[in-house]
Scaffold this motif. Structure first.
Motif, short mmCIF file in Angstrom:
data_model
loop_
_atom_site.label_atom_id
_atom_site.label_comp_id
_atom_site.label_asym_id
_atom_site.label_seq_id
_atom_site.Cartn_x
_atom_site.Cartn_y
_atom_site.Cartn_z
N ASN A 234 36.84 31.40 47.42
CA ASN A 234 38.14 31.41 46.76
C ASN A 234 38.18 30.19 45.85
O ASN A 234 38.68 29.13 46.24
CB ASN A 234 39.26 31.36 47.80
N ILE A 235 37.63 30.33 44.65
CA ILE A 235 37.45 29.15 43.78
C ILE A 235 38.11 29.44 42.43
O ILE A 235 39.32 29.48 42.32
CB ILE A 235 35.95 28.80 43.63
N ASN A 236 37.34 29.62 41.38
CA ASN A 236 37.89 30.05 40.09
C ASN A 236 36.81 30.82 39.34
O ASN A 236 35.64 30.81 39.73
CB ASN A 236 38.42 28.87 39.26
N ARG A 237 37.21 31.51 38.30
CA ARG A 237 36.31 32.44 37.62
C ARG A 237 35.01 31.78 37.17
O ARG A 237 33.92 32.30 37.42
CB ARG A 237 37.02 33.05 36.42
N GLY A 261 40.47 33.89 43.36
CA GLY A 261 40.73 32.69 42.58
C GLY A 261 40.78 32.97 41.09
O GLY A 261 40.75 32.04 40.27
N PHE A 262 40.89 34.26 40.73
CA PHE A 262 40.88 34.63 39.31
C PHE A 262 41.89 35.75 39.09
O PHE A 262 42.42 36.35 40.04
CB PHE A 262 39.48 35.09 38.89
N LEU A 269 34.32 40.89 34.44
CA LEU A 269 33.31 39.83 34.29
C LEU A 269 32.65 39.51 35.63
O LEU A 269 31.43 39.36 35.72
CB LEU A 269 33.96 38.57 33.72
N ILE A 270 33.46 39.38 36.68
CA ILE A 270 32.94 39.08 38.01
C ILE A 270 32.06 40.22 38.49
O ILE A 270 30.96 40.01 39.02
CB ILE A 270 34.10 38.85 39.00
N TRP A 290 46.80 38.25 40.49
CA TRP A 290 45.64 37.60 41.09
C TRP A 290 44.83 38.67 41.82
O TRP A 290 45.37 39.67 42.29
CB TRP A 290 46.06 36.51 42.06
N ALA A 291 43.52 38.45 41.94
CA ALA A 291 42.65 39.49 42.48
C ALA A 291 41.72 38.98 43.57
O ALA A 291 41.39 37.79 43.63
CB ALA A 291 41.81 40.10 41.35
N VAL A 292 41.31 39.90 44.44
CA VAL A 292 40.22 39.67 45.38
C VAL A 292 39.27 40.85 45.22
O VAL A 292 39.72 41.99 45.03
CB VAL A 292 40.71 39.55 46.84
N VAL A 293 37.97 40.58 45.24
CA VAL A 293 36.97 41.64 45.10
C VAL A 293 35.96 41.52 46.23
O VAL A 293 35.52 40.41 46.58
CB VAL A 293 36.24 41.56 43.74
N LYS A 294 35.59 42.66 46.79
CA LYS A 294 34.58 42.71 47.84
C LYS A 294 33.29 43.32 47.28
O LYS A 294 33.32 44.37 46.63
CB LYS A 294 35.06 43.54 49.02
N PHE A 295 32.17 42.63 47.52
CA PHE A 295 30.85 43.14 47.15
C PHE A 295 29.99 43.21 48.40
O PHE A 295 30.27 42.56 49.42
CB PHE A 295 30.18 42.22 46.12
#
Length: 299
Positions: A234-237, A261-262, A269-270, A290-295
Motif C-alpha cells: 500500500n504505497i503509491n503508483r 495507494g493509487f 498502468l499497474i 482509490w483502488a486495490v488490485v489483486k494479482f
C-alpha cells in the motif's frame, strides 16, 4: 466539514511536542483530487499532517525539516496539469499534536462489521471478530484512508492460514497485525520511515501477536527475504511501478499480490506492469476513486 489527512504523523518520544510550521496552500482548481495529490507530494517532502481548508489545505512540517528549495521543487514538479498553487506560512501553535489528534480526530473504525481499529482511550467498542489496538502516533494506517480499508477488506476474505506475508510500506503495521490474527506466519513488515518502524513495534506488542518482524528499508531488502505466499503493498503508483519486479522475484508459485495507494485511473498502468512481470490479474475494487488490485503468480 473538515478532516485530517495525515500520512506520517510523528511526535517527539514521550512528550509528543515538536516545533511545527503551518503552511496555507491555496489550490486552483480546488478539488478533492488536487488536494489529495498535493498532500501526497508534500508528504514526500517532509510534511506530515494535513487539514482541509477553504480554498485548499493546511499542511504542517517540523521546523527542522523545512527546506524552501525542496518545497519549490516539489510544487514545480506537481504531477497534475493546469493547477495553480500558492502558499504562505507561519509558526504553528505549540501543543501536544499527538494528544490533539487522539482527542479530536482519531475515531474507531469498523470495517465490514468484522474488524475494528481503535486505541486504548476509546470506550464502548463493539465486539467483533478482529479487534486491533493502535497507538496513533501516525494516522496513515489507522484505517481512515480508503486504501487501508480496501486492503483490509481483501484480507478479511482471503484464507491466510500459515501463509508467509510481506507488508511492504507497513506504516502502523495494521495490515500485518490483521494478517497474523487471521493465521498468517511468518510475517515481514518493511517501511522506509524510522517512526513507522518504531510505531509498528509498539502496535505489535500492544496486540500481543508474534511472528512479525519489522525492518527499516525499501525493496532493496527483498533479495534476502522470503519467498512469500502473500505480498501487500500500500504505497503509491510510482513506487509500485518501480518495485513490482522485485516483489515478483520473491513470490512463491501461486502467491498473491495486493497493491493499493493509487487512483482508479492508474489501474491500467499497474496492470500492464504486473502482467509484464508475469502476474495475472484477478480483480480490482474501488472506493472514492482509490483502488486495490489483486494479482496472482502462476504455479
Amino acid at each position: 466539514m473538515t478532516r485530517f489527512v495525515i500520512f506520517n504523523y510523528v511526535c517527539t518520544p514521550n512528550s509528543g511536542y515538536m516545533k511545527y510550521l503551518e503552511f496555507t496552500f491555496q489550490t486552483t482548481p480546488c478539488t478533492e483530487t488536487v488536494n489529495d495529490v498535493l498532500s501526497a507530494v508534500l508528504a514526500d517532502a517532509g510534511y506530515d499532517s494535513f487539514l482541509e481548508n477553504e480554498g485548499g489545505i493546511l499542511a504542517y512540517i517540523p521546523e527542522e525539516l523545512f527546506d524552501e528549495e525542496t518545497l519549490k521543487m516539489t510544487l514545480d514538479n506537481f504531477p497534475l496539469e493546469e493547477v495553480s498553487i500558492h502558499y504562505d506560512w507561519k509558526e504553528a501553535e505549540d501543543k501536544n499534536w499527538n494528544e490533539e489528534w487522539e482527542k479530536n480526530y482519531f475515531q474507531p473504525i469498523l470495517i465490514d462489521d468484522r474488524c475494528i481499529i481503535h486505541s486504548t482511550f476509546h470506550q464502548n467498542i463493539p465486539t467483533v471478530e478482529y479487534d486491533i489496538l493502535i497507538n496513533p502516533q501516525m494516522s496513515f494506517g489507522t484505517g481512515h484512508h480508503e486504501t487501508t480499508r480496501l486492503i483490509i477488506s481483501e484480507l478479511l476474505t482471503n484464507d491466510l492460514t500459515d501463509k508467509s506475508v510481506l507488508d511492504m510500506g507497513c506504516g502502523t503495521s495494521i495490515l500485518a497485525i490483521l494478517a497474523r490474527m487471521r493465521g498468517a506466519k511468518p510475517i515481514t513488515a518493511i517501511d522506509i520511515d524510522t517512526w513507522c518502524v518504531e510505531n509498528s513495534k509498539e502496535n505489535i506488542k500492544l496486540n500481543k501477536v508474534r511472528d512479525i518482524e519489522v525492518e527499516l528499508g525499501n525493496a532493496g531488502l527483498l533479495k534476502d527475504r522470503g519467498p512469500f505466499d502473500v505480498i501487500i503493498a500500500n504505497i503509491n503508483r510510482n513506487i509500485l511501478l518501480q518495485d513490482i519486479q522485485y516483489y515478483v522475484e520473491r513470490m512463491n508459485p501461486g502467491a498473491e499480490l495486493y497493491v493499493s495507494g493509487f487512483y482508479t485511473e492508474d489501474i491500467p498502468l499497474i496492470k500492464e506492469e504486473a502482467e509484464k512481470q508475469g502476474l495475472s490479474f484477478e480483480h480490482s475494487h474501488q472506493k472514492n476513486n482509490w483502488a486495490v488490485v489483486k494479482f496472482k503468480k502462476e504455479k
